[in-house]
Motif scaffolding. Structure first.
Motif, PDB file in Angstrom:
ATOM      1  N   LYS A  78       0.970  -1.190   0.020  1.00 16.54           N
ATOM      2  CA  LYS A  78      -0.056  -0.001   0.041  1.00 16.54           C
ATOM      3  C   LYS A  78       0.934   1.484  -0.089  1.00 16.54           C
ATOM      4  O   LYS A  78       0.529   2.407  -0.877  1.00 16.54           O
ATOM      5  N   ASP A  79       1.864   1.435   0.909  1.00 14.48           N
ATOM      6  CA  ASP A  79       2.758   2.637   0.957  1.00 14.48           C
ATOM      7  C   ASP A  79       3.462   2.795  -0.445  1.00 14.48           C
ATOM      8  O   ASP A  79       3.623   3.880  -0.868  1.00 14.48           O
ATOM      9  N   ALA A  80       3.934   1.737  -1.095  1.00 14.53           N
ATOM     10  CA  ALA A  80       4.380   1.837  -2.498  1.00 14.53           C
ATOM     11  C   ALA A  80       3.858   2.286  -3.408  1.00 14.53           C
ATOM     12  O   ALA A  80       3.952   3.136  -4.220  1.00 14.53           O
ATOM     13  N   TRP A  81       2.642   1.685  -3.322  1.00 10.98           N
ATOM     14  CA  TRP A  81       1.564   2.137  -4.159  1.00 10.98           C
ATOM     15  C   TRP A  81       1.034   3.608  -4.011  1.00 10.98           C
ATOM     16  O   TRP A  81       1.024   4.288  -5.206  1.00 10.98           O
ATOM     17  N   ALA A  82       0.885   3.978  -2.872  1.00 14.18           N
ATOM     18  CA  ALA A  82       0.735   5.661  -2.552  1.00 14.18           C
ATOM     19  C   ALA A  82       1.770   6.217  -3.182  1.00 14.18           C
ATOM     20  O   ALA A  82       1.685   7.411  -3.740  1.00 14.18           O
ATOM     21  N   TRP A  83       3.049   6.022  -2.947  1.00 15.28           N
ATOM     22  CA  TRP A  83       4.335   6.604  -3.406  1.00 15.28           C
ATOM     23  C   TRP A  83       4.257   6.935  -4.803  1.00 15.28           C
ATOM     24  O   TRP A  83       4.437   8.115  -5.398  1.00 15.28           O
ATOM     25  N   LEU A  84       4.042   5.719  -5.519  1.00 13.48           N
ATOM     26  CA  LEU A  84       4.158   5.620  -7.033  1.00 13.48           C
ATOM     27  C   LEU A  84       2.789   6.374  -7.667  1.00 13.48           C
ATOM     28  O   LEU A  84       2.973   7.078  -8.691  1.00 13.48           O
ATOM     29  N   ASP A  85       1.650   6.498  -6.880  1.00 15.00           N
ATOM     30  CA  ASP A  85       0.520   7.053  -7.345  1.00 15.00           C
ATOM     31  C   ASP A  85       0.765   8.696  -7.572  1.00 15.00           C
ATOM     32  O   ASP A  85       0.302   9.194  -8.550  1.00 15.00           O
ATOM     33  N   TRP A  91       2.787  12.365 -14.218  1.00 13.12           N
ATOM     34  CA  TRP A  91       2.757  11.864 -15.751  1.00 13.12           C
ATOM     35  C   TRP A  91       1.173  12.050 -16.332  1.00 13.12           C
ATOM     36  O   TRP A  91       1.510  12.595 -17.447  1.00 13.12           O
ATOM     37  N   ASP A  92       0.308  12.069 -15.527  1.00 15.52           N
ATOM     38  CA  ASP A  92      -0.870  12.469 -16.434  1.00 15.52           C
ATOM     39  C   ASP A  92      -1.037  13.971 -16.602  1.00 15.52           C
ATOM     40  O   ASP A  92      -1.331  14.095 -17.764  1.00 15.52           O
ATOM     41  N   ARG A  93      -0.562  14.631 -15.814  1.00 13.30           N
ATOM     42  CA  ARG A  93      -0.471  16.219 -16.034  1.00 13.30           C
ATOM     43  C   ARG A  93       0.548  16.331 -17.203  1.00 13.30           C
ATOM     44  O   ARG A  93       0.158  17.247 -17.997  1.00 13.30           O
ATOM     45  N   SER A  94       1.493  15.928 -17.302  1.00 11.17           N
ATOM     46  CA  SER A  94       2.536  15.893 -18.212  1.00 11.17           C
ATOM     47  C   SER A  94       2.030  15.493 -19.642  1.00 11.17           C
ATOM     48  O   SER A  94       2.312  16.217 -20.641  1.00 11.17           O
ATOM     49  N   LEU A  95       1.396  14.362 -19.732  1.00 15.58           N
ATOM     50  CA  LEU A  95       0.871  13.895 -21.008  1.00 15.58           C
ATOM     51  C   LEU A  95      -0.355  14.600 -21.473  1.00 15.58           C
ATOM     52  O   LEU A  95      -0.503  15.233 -22.747  1.00 15.58           O
ATOM     53  N   ASP A  96      -1.101  15.092 -20.508  1.00 10.94           N
ATOM     54  CA  ASP A  96      -2.111  16.156 -20.863  1.00 10.94           C
ATOM     55  C   ASP A  96      -1.867  17.533 -21.408  1.00 10.94           C
ATOM     56  O   ASP A  96      -2.207  17.880 -22.542  1.00 10.94           O
ATOM     57  N   GLN A  97      -0.645  17.824 -20.645  1.00  9.07           N
ATOM     58  CA  GLN A  97       0.065  19.072 -21.514  1.00  9.07           C
ATOM     59  C   GLN A  97       0.590  18.807 -22.730  1.00  9.07           C
ATOM     60  O   GLN A  97       0.248  19.758 -23.918  1.00  9.07           O
ATOM     61  N   LEU A  98       1.188  17.822 -22.862  1.00  5.24           N
ATOM     62  CA  LEU A  98       1.698  17.456 -24.294  1.00  5.24           C
ATOM     63  C   LEU A  98       0.587  17.373 -25.332  1.00  5.24           C
ATOM     64  O   LEU A  98       0.787  17.735 -26.532  1.00  5.24           O
ATOM     65  N   GLY A  99      -0.422  16.662 -24.883  1.00  2.00           N
ATOM     66  CA  GLY A  99      -1.575  16.453 -26.010  1.00  2.00           C
ATOM     67  C   GLY A  99      -2.071  17.904 -26.444  1.00  2.00           C
ATOM     68  O   GLY A  99      -2.386  18.019 -27.457  1.00  2.00           O
TER      69      GLY A  99
END
Length: 115
Positions: A78-85, A91-99
């Protein structure tokens, strides 16, 4: 060994053999012999990998008569998942900006056919 639980988890996940052991345990409890079967390594080597996973809280050891099956403790992920999330959001924001940038370039190209 790592001082904090997240570091211990990430260290344990860094090895492909240990990730394979976790994937097998996700299908159900297994003994060391069962876990070692697909690998070309000794039971002692598999036991060392399991010790790292146990130290990170990712695997526990049961007791059924003379068997000591290992069990996946998914809660420890769970902690690793939260950190990766957090990075997934980056990356979602970066890809949205690229789009948006690519769409603007496409529109600019459509408006200027000599480009």
């Amino acid at each position: 060994m790592a001082a904090d639980p997240l570091s211990a988890t990430l260290f344990a996940l860094a090895d492909p053999t240990r990730r394979g052991l976790l994937a097998r345990l996700a299908q159900g409890d297994a003994t060391v012999s069962e876990l070692a079967a697909p690998y070309d390594m000794s039971l002692a080597a598999i036991s060392k990998h399991l010790k790292v996973l146990e130290g990170a809280g990712l695997v526990s050891r049961g007791r059924e008569a003379q068997w000591r099956p290992r069990h996946l403790e998914a809660e420890a992920l769970k902690d690793a998942w939260a950190w990766l999330d957090d990075y997934r959001h980056f990356w979602d924001r970066s890809l949205d900006q690229l789009g948006r940038h690519l769409e603007a370039m496409k529109r600019a190209g459509a408006e200027d056919p000599d480009r």
